[in-house]
Structures are given as C-alpha cells and as structure tokens.
Design a protein around this motif. Structure first.
Motif, mmCIF file in Angstrom:
data_model
loop_
_atom_site.group_PDB
_atom_site.id
_atom_site.type_symbol
_atom_site.label_atom_id
_atom_site.label_comp_id
_atom_site.label_asym_id
_atom_site.label_seq_id
_atom_site.Cartn_x
_atom_site.Cartn_y
_atom_site.Cartn_z
ATOM 1 N N ARG A 151 0.843 -1.194 0.000
ATOM 2 C CA ARG A 151 0.000 0.000 0.000
ATOM 3 C C ARG A 151 0.882 1.249 0.000
ATOM 4 O O ARG A 151 2.099 1.165 0.214
ATOM 5 C CB ARG A 151 -0.933 0.038 1.211
ATOM 6 C CG ARG A 151 -0.237 0.159 2.553
ATOM 7 C CD ARG A 151 -1.221 0.054 3.710
ATOM 8 N NE ARG A 151 -0.565 0.227 4.995
ATOM 9 C CZ ARG A 151 -0.421 1.394 5.604
ATOM 10 N NH1 ARG A 151 -0.911 2.509 5.047
ATOM 11 N NH2 ARG A 151 0.192 1.481 6.774
ATOM 12 N N GLY A 152 0.251 2.399 -0.270
ATOM 13 C CA GLY A 152 0.965 3.657 -0.271
ATOM 14 C C GLY A 152 0.147 4.746 0.392
ATOM 15 O O GLY A 152 -1.084 4.722 0.373
ATOM 16 N N GLU A 153 0.848 5.722 0.950
ATOM 17 C CA GLU A 153 0.194 6.851 1.600
ATOM 18 C C GLU A 153 1.129 8.056 1.551
ATOM 19 O O GLU A 153 2.238 8.024 2.107
ATOM 20 C CB GLU A 153 -0.132 6.510 3.061
ATOM 21 C CG GLU A 153 -0.839 7.616 3.813
ATOM 22 C CD GLU A 153 -1.141 7.234 5.255
ATOM 23 O OE1 GLU A 153 -1.574 8.118 6.001
ATOM 24 O OE2 GLU A 153 -0.928 6.054 5.629
ATOM 25 N N GLY A 154 0.720 9.105 0.857
ATOM 26 C CA GLY A 154 1.558 10.289 0.741
ATOM 27 C C GLY A 154 2.840 9.983 -0.010
ATOM 28 O O GLY A 154 2.820 9.453 -1.120
ATOM 29 N N ILE A 155 3.984 10.280 0.599
ATOM 30 C CA ILE A 155 5.275 9.998 -0.052
ATOM 31 C C ILE A 155 5.797 8.615 0.323
ATOM 32 O O ILE A 155 6.900 8.247 -0.073
ATOM 33 C CB ILE A 155 6.339 11.056 0.295
ATOM 34 C CG1 ILE A 155 6.776 10.945 1.763
ATOM 35 C CG2 ILE A 155 5.850 12.454 -0.037
ATOM 36 C CD1 ILE A 155 8.102 11.632 2.073
ATOM 37 N N TYR A 156 5.004 7.852 1.081
ATOM 38 C CA TYR A 156 5.474 6.569 1.613
ATOM 39 C C TYR A 156 4.775 5.389 0.940
ATOM 40 O O TYR A 156 3.615 5.480 0.523
ATOM 41 C CB TYR A 156 5.205 6.490 3.126
ATOM 42 C CG TYR A 156 5.807 7.612 3.909
ATOM 43 C CD1 TYR A 156 7.169 7.644 4.206
ATOM 44 C CD2 TYR A 156 5.012 8.669 4.372
ATOM 45 C CE1 TYR A 156 7.725 8.688 4.937
ATOM 46 C CE2 TYR A 156 5.564 9.721 5.098
ATOM 47 C CZ TYR A 156 6.912 9.726 5.367
ATOM 48 O OH TYR A 156 7.467 10.765 6.082
ATOM 49 N N VAL A 157 5.499 4.266 0.852
ATOM 50 C CA VAL A 157 4.901 2.986 0.500
ATOM 51 C C VAL A 157 5.307 1.969 1.562
ATOM 52 O O VAL A 157 6.298 2.159 2.282
ATOM 53 C CB VAL A 157 5.330 2.500 -0.904
ATOM 54 C CG1 VAL A 157 4.762 3.404 -1.980
ATOM 55 C CG2 VAL A 157 6.842 2.386 -1.027
ATOM 56 N N TYR A 158 4.534 0.891 1.654
ATOM 57 C CA TYR A 158 4.727 -0.127 2.698
ATOM 58 C C TYR A 158 4.798 -1.495 2.040
ATOM 59 O O TYR A 158 3.985 -1.821 1.168
ATOM 60 C CB TYR A 158 3.563 -0.108 3.696
ATOM 61 C CG TYR A 158 3.415 1.202 4.431
ATOM 62 C CD1 TYR A 158 3.866 1.342 5.750
ATOM 63 C CD2 TYR A 158 2.829 2.305 3.819
ATOM 64 C CE1 TYR A 158 3.736 2.539 6.433
ATOM 65 C CE2 TYR A 158 2.698 3.514 4.486
ATOM 66 C CZ TYR A 158 3.151 3.626 5.792
ATOM 67 O OH TYR A 158 3.022 4.825 6.466
ATOM 68 N N ASP A 159 5.779 -2.295 2.465
ATOM 69 C CA ASP A 159 5.873 -3.633 1.892
ATOM 70 C C ASP A 159 4.945 -4.592 2.629
ATOM 71 O O ASP A 159 4.231 -4.208 3.569
ATOM 72 C CB ASP A 159 7.325 -4.122 1.859
ATOM 73 C CG ASP A 159 7.928 -4.387 3.235
ATOM 74 O OD1 ASP A 159 7.176 -4.566 4.221
ATOM 75 O OD2 ASP A 159 9.180 -4.440 3.325
ATOM 76 N N ALA A 160 4.949 -5.847 2.189
ATOM 77 C CA ALA A 160 4.003 -6.833 2.734
ATOM 78 C C ALA A 160 4.229 -7.118 4.209
ATOM 79 O O ALA A 160 3.324 -7.591 4.900
ATOM 80 C CB ALA A 160 4.093 -8.122 1.917
ATOM 81 N N SER A 161 5.416 -6.810 4.732
ATOM 82 C CA SER A 161 5.691 -7.004 6.164
ATOM 83 C C SER A 161 5.329 -5.780 6.990
ATOM 84 O O SER A 161 5.458 -5.782 8.215
ATOM 85 C CB SER A 161 7.173 -7.344 6.372
ATOM 86 O OG SER A 161 7.987 -6.201 6.147
ATOM 87 N N GLY A 162 4.910 -4.699 6.317
ATOM 88 C CA GLY A 162 4.551 -3.471 7.013
ATOM 89 C C GLY A 162 5.667 -2.446 7.092
ATOM 90 O O GLY A 162 5.461 -1.351 7.634
ATOM 91 N N LYS A 163 6.847 -2.746 6.561
ATOM 92 C CA LYS A 163 7.954 -1.796 6.607
ATOM 93 C C LYS A 163 7.659 -0.596 5.713
ATOM 94 O O LYS A 163 7.184 -0.739 4.591
ATOM 95 C CB LYS A 163 9.255 -2.465 6.155
ATOM 96 C CG LYS A 163 10.467 -1.536 6.211
ATOM 97 C CD LYS A 163 11.763 -2.259 5.850
ATOM 98 C CE LYS A 163 12.956 -1.324 5.840
ATOM 99 N NZ LYS A 163 14.224 -2.022 5.544
ATOM 100 N N ARG A 164 7.961 0.601 6.211
ATOM 101 C CA ARG A 164 7.689 1.833 5.485
ATOM 102 C C ARG A 164 8.944 2.338 4.773
ATOM 103 O O ARG A 164 10.045 2.275 5.319
ATOM 104 C CB ARG A 164 7.201 2.909 6.457
ATOM 105 C CG ARG A 164 6.706 4.172 5.760
ATOM 106 C CD ARG A 164 6.197 5.199 6.748
ATOM 107 N NE ARG A 164 7.290 5.964 7.349
ATOM 108 C CZ ARG A 164 7.140 7.056 8.074
ATOM 109 N NH1 ARG A 164 5.906 7.498 8.323
ATOM 110 N NH2 ARG A 164 8.190 7.680 8.587
#
Length: 452
Positions: A36-49
C-alpha cells in the motif's frame, strides 16, 4: 529470507516476468512486494515503510492514496467505464482533457492525441512525422535524431530513440533511420580545456555535421528531454537548447520535446519546455499527467504538424492509427482531477519553495568521499559515485541503492548515479528526512567498502 511458494513473493517468482529486472537474479532472490501507499510513503508486505524517493517511476506527483483520484475513477466507472475515440466518436473526459492540455501547453499547440504510455506517445510521434512527410511530398524526409543517454521508451521505435545500450542489446535495435548525437553532460563529455560555452558549441557543431552528412532533406525531427531523466538526471549547460534549436531551424527539422518526466511541475515550471526555453512542434506527456493512477499519455502537436496530417487523412480516407485505450474515459477523468489537484494545491509553488533545499542537500553530498558529482533542478536530482578500483562501471550504484532501501528509502540506480524524484507533495521536513537517510547510507556503504 526464505520465500514460501504460496506467498505473493513465491507466486511472483513462479509466474511473473518483470520489467527492467535480471530474470535469473529474480529466480534466486525474489521480488519485494509493495502492499500500500500513503503520501510519499509505501509499505511492503511485512509493514515496513519506505520513502518513495522516485515517486514510483518519476510519476506520482500527488502522492499515494489520494482519495480524490479514487473518487474520480469511481464516478467515471459508474457513468461510462469505457469508450473509444475511433470512427469520429468521442466522450466528455477526452474532450475536457484535450482542451485542458492545449490551454496549458507552454507554446501554441493545435491538437491533443491520446496514448497509454510515454513509449506509445513517442512511437506515435515517429509515425505522425513519417505520415506528415509523405503528405508534404517529401518521402525521403524520415530520419530522426535523438541523443546518447536519452530515454524515450521501449517499443521498437521508441527504444530505438532511446540512447542507452541495454535498451538495444539483444533486441536488434536501433531500427534504421534513427541516429544519436552528443549527450549534453558537461562533466562526463567535455574535452580537456573545454569550458561550458565551448562544449555547447561543439554539441551544436556535431549535430550540424550529422545533419549535413546524412542530408538535411532526409531528416524529419530531433527528439530530446528538456532535462534527461533515465540517462542520469543530466541538466544541459546554459545555452545548449538555444544552440541546438538554431541548428534545427536552419535545416527545417521538427523538434519533439519529451516531457514525460519533466512535465507538470518537476523542474519548477509546469513544463521543462519553459524551464529550458524550448519551442517544440510536438510535446509528449505521461507519468505526472495522472500521477500514474491510470495509464495515459498524450502528444500535443502544433498546426505545422497537424495540418498536413489532416490533409493526408482526407486524401486516404482515414488516419489509420489508434489504440483501444486512446483517451480512455476513466484515465482521462483521473488525469483531469490530478491536474486540478496540482493547480489547486499549488504544487508548482511547493517545488519552487523546496528546490533550493533539495538541490543544496544534493550538492552537499558531492563532497562525500564516494561521490564525484551532484546534479539536478527543481525536485529531481542525482548523485554520481566516483569510480573505484575493483568495481566495474555500474556496479557501485545498485549496491548503494540496496543499502538505501534497507534504510527505508527508494532511490534509483542509473549506473553509478543515484537519482531522487519524490512526489511533488513532499514537505520540507520530509526532504530533510530523505537526505538524512541518503547521507547515512553513503557513510554505511563507505564502511562496508573499507571492510571488504
């Protein structure tokens, strides 16, 4: 990390051939799954930003998770989820977007033509130019000049325009009739004792020599990015584009401005054409047009290009070109909303406000022991690593990019240059955080090299 066969990474490895990826290495190591993504960030399947320092692929201007774009797509899907623009049919979103782009254009343009990617837009530009030459009774005027290290796409024709070796190797490219002139990277290609003015003069002279060698009557167009992106974020020296355009005008050669990366605010102006003082006949756009929420691209053509094409289509009975998704109503609706956000939130002003900080942080990294050059403009830049004994050209960049990824920042290794091109919504604090990771990663990588 052990990859489970039924995980997304395991199934990806089993079934998916990736773009711009070493397929054998992927078989061994697997891919990183982004959830998923939010703003300037994306998150991998483990939740790492991660800070998405490349805005995806130079493209997500308004950031990830923008609900206005989601709603624009939903509304259009409920109204007219698909229609085409063949056979004199049209629909509101395509008309609205065409009008918007022509009114936004940095120089007078006549018509917008819709495609689905930057590659398709540049490929279509070649076809239009050939069609136009035939319409003008100049069937020999078909050759196109591009530049070494230019990037214009990956279709057969657009990859031929691209001036990067890995887009040609084993593909039997470039096609005949495509030529590449000098790259305007002063540090890399200046001759001994040559200042920027002399370098610019030589670039223009070499272009003119190529034109005269091939015959101006056989050359239809020159294509270039206002600022080179995938070739390493190369900003041409002062006076470069003025010198190049003087040669083109002298020999009646069209200019195509590839604004796929620069367009819609990246350089500090709405178009790189304005930043660099270009007067193109064709402009190609994509990426930030819809923030890549939907695949869409466009060509803007001036009347000098349009009128002969219109006349030829009248003679033949049709302009025999098009894509199923040309002017797709959902993509066009999302693009319109995306452009509205860029304007309403004054993201161009945000680029202008943050560019001095962004570029100064890049310039400060130039003094790092591993670095050789920082370059950029607006909110796009790159740091090039110095050659190092024991490493072939292009080996250091990916290794540093991996360290940066581990530390929570996505950059892009272009050979031994590390590029950043963040979403235009980035804040001053986030710029600082991004470069803090970059700097720490350089130090960490330097320590690793010393140990090795």
């Amino acid at each position: 990390m052990t990859i489970q066969p039924n995980s997304i990474e395991g199934r990806d490895r089993a079934y998916h051939l990736h773009s711009y990826t070493n397929a054998k290495a992927l078989e061994r190591d697997g891919a990183l799954a982004i959830e998923r993504g939010e703003g300037i960030y994306v998150y991998d399947a483990s939740g790492k930003r991660y800070i998405e320092g490349m805005a995806g692929l130079w493209s997500v201007a308004v950031g990830f998770g923008e609900q206005r774009l989601v709603e624009a797509a939903r509304r259009q899907l409920e109204t007219l989820p698909y229609y085409h623009t063949f056979s004199a049919r049209t629909h509101g979103p395509a008309v609205d977007l065409a009008e918007k782009l022509i009114r936004m254009a940095p120089v007078p343009m006549s018509k917008a033509y819709f495609t689905n990617s930057g590659s398709e837009a540049n490929d279509t530009a070649i076809k239009m130019i050939w069609y136009r030459s035939n319409a003008l009774g100049k069937p020999e005027k078909k050759k196109i000049i591009s530049r070494i290290k230019g990037y214009h796409g990956v279709t057969l024709a657009s990859a031929s325009l691209t001036g990067l070796p890995n887009n040609h190797r084993s593909f039997d490219l470039p096609l005949p009739g495509i030529f590449h002139t000098n790259c305007p990277h002063f540090r890399a290609f200046a001759q001994e004792g040559e200042d920027e003015a002399a370098f610019v003069a030589r670039c223009a002279a070499d272009l003119e020599a190529l034109i005269e060698r091939e015959g101006a009557e056989t050359i239809a167009a020159f294509i270039g990015e206002p600022v080179m992106g995938a070739g390493g974020v190369i900003v041409p020296p002062a006076g470069y584009w003025q010198a190049i355009q003087a040669v083109l005008k002298k020999h009646d050669i069209l200019l195509i401005a590839d604004e796929v990366i620069c367009g819609f605010g990246r350089t500090g102006e709405m178009f790189g054409t304005t930043t660099m003082g270009l007067e193109p006949d064709i402009i190609t756009v994509s990426k930030q047009l819809s923030s890549s929420y939907q695949p869409i691209s466009a060509l803007l053509i001036n009347d000098r290009v349009y009128q002969p094409i219109a006349e030829e289509s009248g003679r033949i009975g049709t302009f025999g070109h098009g894509y199923t998704g040309s002017g797709h109503p959902v993509a066009a609706a999302v693009a319109l909303e995306n452009l509205a956000i860029i304007e309403e939130r004054n993201l161009l002003g945000n680029v202008q406000a943050l560019a001095p900080l962004f570029q100064s942080r890049f310039k400060a990294l130039e003094s790092h022991p591993l670095a050789i050059e920082a370059r950029g403009i607006g909110l796009i830049g790159a740091l090039e690593l110095a050659p190092r004994e024991g490493f072939a050209t292009g080996q250091l960049g990916p290794k540093l990019a991996a360290v940066m990824q581990e530390n929570g920042l996505f950059s892009r290794a272009i050979g031994d240059s590390l590029a950043l091109c963040p979403p235009l919504i980035i804040t001053e604090q986030q710029v600082g955080a991004m470069f803090d990771i970059f700097e720490a990663s350089l130090d960490q990588f330097q320590a690793q090299l010393k140990v090795a």
